[in-house]
Write a protein that holds these residues in place. Sequence first.
Motif, PDB file in Angstrom:
ATOM      1  N   ILE A  28       0.772  -1.186   0.046  1.00  0.00           N
ATOM      2  CA  ILE A  28       0.002   0.097   0.082  1.00  0.00           C
ATOM      3  C   ILE A  28       0.498   1.242  -0.171  1.00  0.00           C
ATOM      4  CG2 ILE A  28      -1.564   1.314   1.392  1.00  0.00           C
ATOM      5  CD1 ILE A  28      -2.917  -1.184   2.419  1.00  0.00           C
ATOM      6  N   GLU A  29       2.040   1.294   1.054  1.00  0.00           N
ATOM      7  CA  GLU A  29       2.852   2.351   0.955  1.00  0.00           C
ATOM      8  C   GLU A  29       3.473   2.570  -0.474  1.00  0.00           C
ATOM      9  OE1 GLU A  29       3.284   5.042   2.984  1.00  0.00           O
ATOM     10  OE2 GLU A  29       1.730   4.021   4.434  1.00  0.00           O
ATOM     11  N   ALA A  30       3.979   1.502  -1.074  1.00  0.00           N
ATOM     12  CA  ALA A  30       4.506   1.727  -2.470  1.00  0.00           C
ATOM     13  C   ALA A  30       3.524   2.282  -3.576  1.00  0.00           C
ATOM     14  CB  ALA A  30       5.136   0.463  -2.958  1.00  0.00           C
ATOM     15  N   ALA A  31       2.326   1.643  -3.596  1.00  0.00           N
ATOM     16  CA  ALA A  31       1.257   2.042  -4.387  1.00  0.00           C
ATOM     17  C   ALA A  31       0.959   3.558  -4.062  1.00  0.00           C
ATOM     18  CB  ALA A  31      -0.064   1.143  -4.415  1.00  0.00           C
ATOM     19  N   LEU A  32       0.903   3.903  -2.803  1.00  0.00           N
ATOM     20  CA  LEU A  32       0.431   5.259  -2.641  1.00  0.00           C
ATOM     21  C   LEU A  32       1.445   6.368  -3.087  1.00  0.00           C
ATOM     22  CD1 LEU A  32      -1.798   7.035  -1.453  1.00  0.00           C
ATOM     23  CD2 LEU A  32      -0.317   6.778   0.816  1.00  0.00           C
ATOM     24  N   HIS A  33       2.726   5.960  -3.182  1.00  0.00           N
ATOM     25  CA  HIS A  33       3.874   6.505  -3.643  1.00  0.00           C
ATOM     26  C   HIS A  33       3.929   6.847  -5.006  1.00  0.00           C
ATOM     27  CE1 HIS A  33       7.800   8.404  -3.778  1.00  0.00           C
ATOM     28  NE2 HIS A  33       8.227   7.435  -4.900  1.00  0.00           N
ATOM     29  N   ILE A  34       3.617   5.778  -5.637  1.00  0.00           N
ATOM     30  CA  ILE A  34       3.310   5.925  -7.036  1.00  0.00           C
ATOM     31  C   ILE A  34       2.078   6.619  -7.605  1.00  0.00           C
ATOM     32  CG2 ILE A  34       2.915   4.547  -9.319  1.00  0.00           C
ATOM     33  CD1 ILE A  34       4.423   2.064  -8.002  1.00  0.00           C
ATOM     34  N   ALA A  35       1.228   6.638  -7.158  1.00  0.00           N
ATOM     35  CA  ALA A  35       0.030   7.348  -7.503  1.00  0.00           C
ATOM     36  C   ALA A  35       0.390   8.716  -7.038  1.00  0.00           C
ATOM     37  CB  ALA A  35      -1.350   6.665  -6.479  1.00  0.00           C
ATOM     38  N   ASP A  36       0.883   9.179  -5.836  1.00  0.00           N
ATOM     39  CA  ASP A  36       1.137  10.561  -5.538  1.00  0.00           C
ATOM     40  C   ASP A  36       2.133  11.212  -6.380  1.00  0.00           C
ATOM     41  OD1 ASP A  36      -0.618  10.304  -3.427  1.00  0.00           O
ATOM     42  OD2 ASP A  36       1.017  10.305  -1.910  1.00  0.00           O
ATOM     43  N   SER A  37       3.089  10.454  -6.840  1.00  0.00           N
ATOM     44  CA  SER A  37       4.285  11.020  -7.652  1.00  0.00           C
ATOM     45  C   SER A  37       4.049  10.978  -9.321  1.00  0.00           C
ATOM     46  CB  SER A  37       5.469  10.270  -7.273  1.00  0.00           C
ATOM     47  OG  SER A  37       5.379   8.873  -7.707  1.00  0.00           O
ATOM     48  N   GLN A  38       3.326   9.731  -9.556  1.00  0.00           N
ATOM     49  CA  GLN A  38       3.152   9.965 -10.871  1.00  0.00           C
ATOM     50  C   GLN A  38       1.766   9.825 -11.448  1.00  0.00           C
ATOM     51  OE1 GLN A  38       5.095   6.231 -12.354  1.00  0.00           O
ATOM     52  NE2 GLN A  38       6.826   6.463 -10.907  1.00  0.00           N
ATOM     53  N   GLY A  39       0.704   9.655 -10.530  1.00  0.00           N
ATOM     54  CA  GLY A  39      -0.589   9.790 -10.907  1.00  0.00           C
ATOM     55  C   GLY A  39      -1.246   8.220 -10.866  1.00  0.00           C
ATOM     56  N   LEU A  40      -2.587   8.367 -10.568  1.00  0.00           N
ATOM     57  CA  LEU A  40      -3.282   7.059 -10.226  1.00  0.00           C
ATOM     58  C   LEU A  40      -3.304   6.245 -11.556  1.00  0.00           C
ATOM     59  CD1 LEU A  40      -4.408   5.673  -7.997  1.00  0.00           C
ATOM     60  CD2 LEU A  40      -6.729   6.815  -8.560  1.00  0.00           C
ATOM     61  N   ARG A  41      -3.272   6.947 -12.900  1.00  0.00           N
ATOM     62  CA  ARG A  41      -3.311   6.238 -14.150  1.00  0.00           C
ATOM     63  C   ARG A  41      -2.015   5.349 -14.484  1.00  0.00           C
ATOM     64  NH1 ARG A  41      -6.641   8.990 -18.981  1.00  0.00           N
ATOM     65  NH2 ARG A  41      -8.535   8.955 -17.720  1.00  0.00           N
ATOM     66  N   ARG A  42      -0.998   5.949 -13.708  1.00  0.00           N
ATOM     67  CA  ARG A  42       0.222   5.308 -13.808  1.00  0.00           C
ATOM     68  C   ARG A  42       0.551   3.975 -12.969  1.00  0.00           C
ATOM     69  NH1 ARG A  42       3.653   5.948 -17.972  1.00  0.00           N
ATOM     70  NH2 ARG A  42       5.522   6.135 -16.536  1.00  0.00           N
ATOM     71  N   LEU A  43      -0.405   3.822 -12.061  1.00  0.00           N
ATOM     72  CA  LEU A  43      -0.095   2.798 -10.830  1.00  0.00           C
ATOM     73  C   LEU A  43      -0.724   1.388 -11.723  1.00  0.00           C
ATOM     74  CD1 LEU A  43       0.173   1.584  -8.488  1.00  0.00           C
ATOM     75  CD2 LEU A  43      -2.108   2.291  -7.584  1.00  0.00           C
ATOM     76  N   THR A  44       0.365   0.759 -12.039  1.00  0.00           N
ATOM     77  CA  THR A  44       0.010  -0.716 -12.391  1.00  0.00           C
ATOM     78  C   THR A  44       0.639  -1.641 -11.698  1.00  0.00           C
ATOM     79  OG1 THR A  44       1.781  -0.782 -14.087  1.00  0.00           O
ATOM     80  CG2 THR A  44       0.002   0.156 -14.830  1.00  0.00           C
ATOM     81  N   MET A  45       0.072  -3.110 -11.954  1.00  0.00           N
ATOM     82  CA  MET A  45       0.669  -4.103 -11.129  1.00  0.00           C
ATOM     83  C   MET A  45       2.109  -4.215 -11.241  1.00  0.00           C
ATOM     84  SD  MET A  45      -1.800  -4.540  -9.005  1.00  0.00           S
ATOM     85  CE  MET A  45      -1.921  -6.255  -8.129  1.00  0.00           C
ATOM     86  N   ARG A  46       2.471  -4.414 -12.421  1.00  0.00           N
ATOM     87  CA  ARG A  46       3.810  -4.412 -12.953  1.00  0.00           C
ATOM     88  C   ARG A  46       4.785  -3.232 -12.581  1.00  0.00           C
ATOM     89  NH1 ARG A  46       5.195  -5.746 -18.894  1.00  0.00           N
ATOM     90  NH2 ARG A  46       4.236  -7.746 -18.090  1.00  0.00           N
ATOM     91  N   ARG A  47       4.236  -2.005 -12.580  1.00  0.00           N
ATOM     92  CA  ARG A  47       5.025  -0.951 -11.963  1.00  0.00           C
ATOM     93  C   ARG A  47       5.216  -0.934 -10.354  1.00  0.00           C
ATOM     94  NH1 ARG A  47       3.045   3.087 -14.967  1.00  0.00           N
ATOM     95  NH2 ARG A  47       4.803   3.055 -16.291  1.00  0.00           N
ATOM     96  N   LEU A  48       4.240  -1.467  -9.817  1.00  0.00           N
ATOM     97  CA  LEU A  48       4.177  -1.624  -8.420  1.00  0.00           C
ATOM     98  C   LEU A  48       5.028  -2.736  -7.884  1.00  0.00           C
ATOM     99  CD1 LEU A  48       2.973  -1.255  -5.703  1.00  0.00           C
ATOM    100  CD2 LEU A  48       1.186  -2.500  -6.019  1.00  0.00           C
ATOM    101  N   GLY A  49       5.110  -3.928  -8.829  1.00  0.00           N
ATOM    102  CA  GLY A  49       6.195  -5.019  -8.592  1.00  0.00           C
ATOM    103  C   GLY A  49       7.548  -4.678  -8.724  1.00  0.00           C
ATOM    104  N   ASP A  50       7.863  -3.614  -9.682  1.00  0.00           N
ATOM    105  CA  ASP A  50       9.033  -3.027  -9.806  1.00  0.00           C
ATOM    106  C   ASP A  50       9.422  -2.355  -8.730  1.00  0.00           C
ATOM    107  OD1 ASP A  50       9.169  -4.470 -12.391  1.00  0.00           O
ATOM    108  OD2 ASP A  50       8.693  -2.559 -13.692  1.00  0.00           O
ATOM    109  N   ALA A  51       8.439  -1.407  -8.298  1.00  0.00           N
ATOM    110  CA  ALA A  51       9.129  -0.658  -7.129  1.00  0.00           C
ATOM    111  C   ALA A  51       9.381  -1.316  -6.094  1.00  0.00           C
ATOM    112  CB  ALA A  51       7.719   0.448  -6.778  1.00  0.00           C
TER     113      ALA A  51
END
Length: 96
Positions: A16-39
């Motif tokens: 959740i923290e990693a997903a929130l960081h991606i959503a806050d920094s790149q936008g919710l549309r850029r939050l994908t499971m692949r990008r989350l896994g990479d993070a």
Amino acid sequence: MPAKRPPVPLSRERIIEAALHIADSQGLRRLTMRRLGDALQVEAMAVYHHLPRGKDALMDALAEHVTAVHAEAAGNWQDSARAWCRASRAALREHP
């Protein structure tokens, strides 16, 4: 050669923290499971062990995390309601 550090265990909170960081920094549309896994430095499928419904569960967990508001109880119910409203607004402004 330095010793290899053991991987940080994957947890729902860490996801959740990693997903929130991606959503806050790149936008919710850029939050994908692949990008989350990479993070998180894991395969995207590893996230599904903690969130079996996938992205739907992730979005629900993010909404719960962002809207979980803790406000101090005040003297009367009106002051308590005002404190809760202010805390809610501050939490939502942190994560547009």
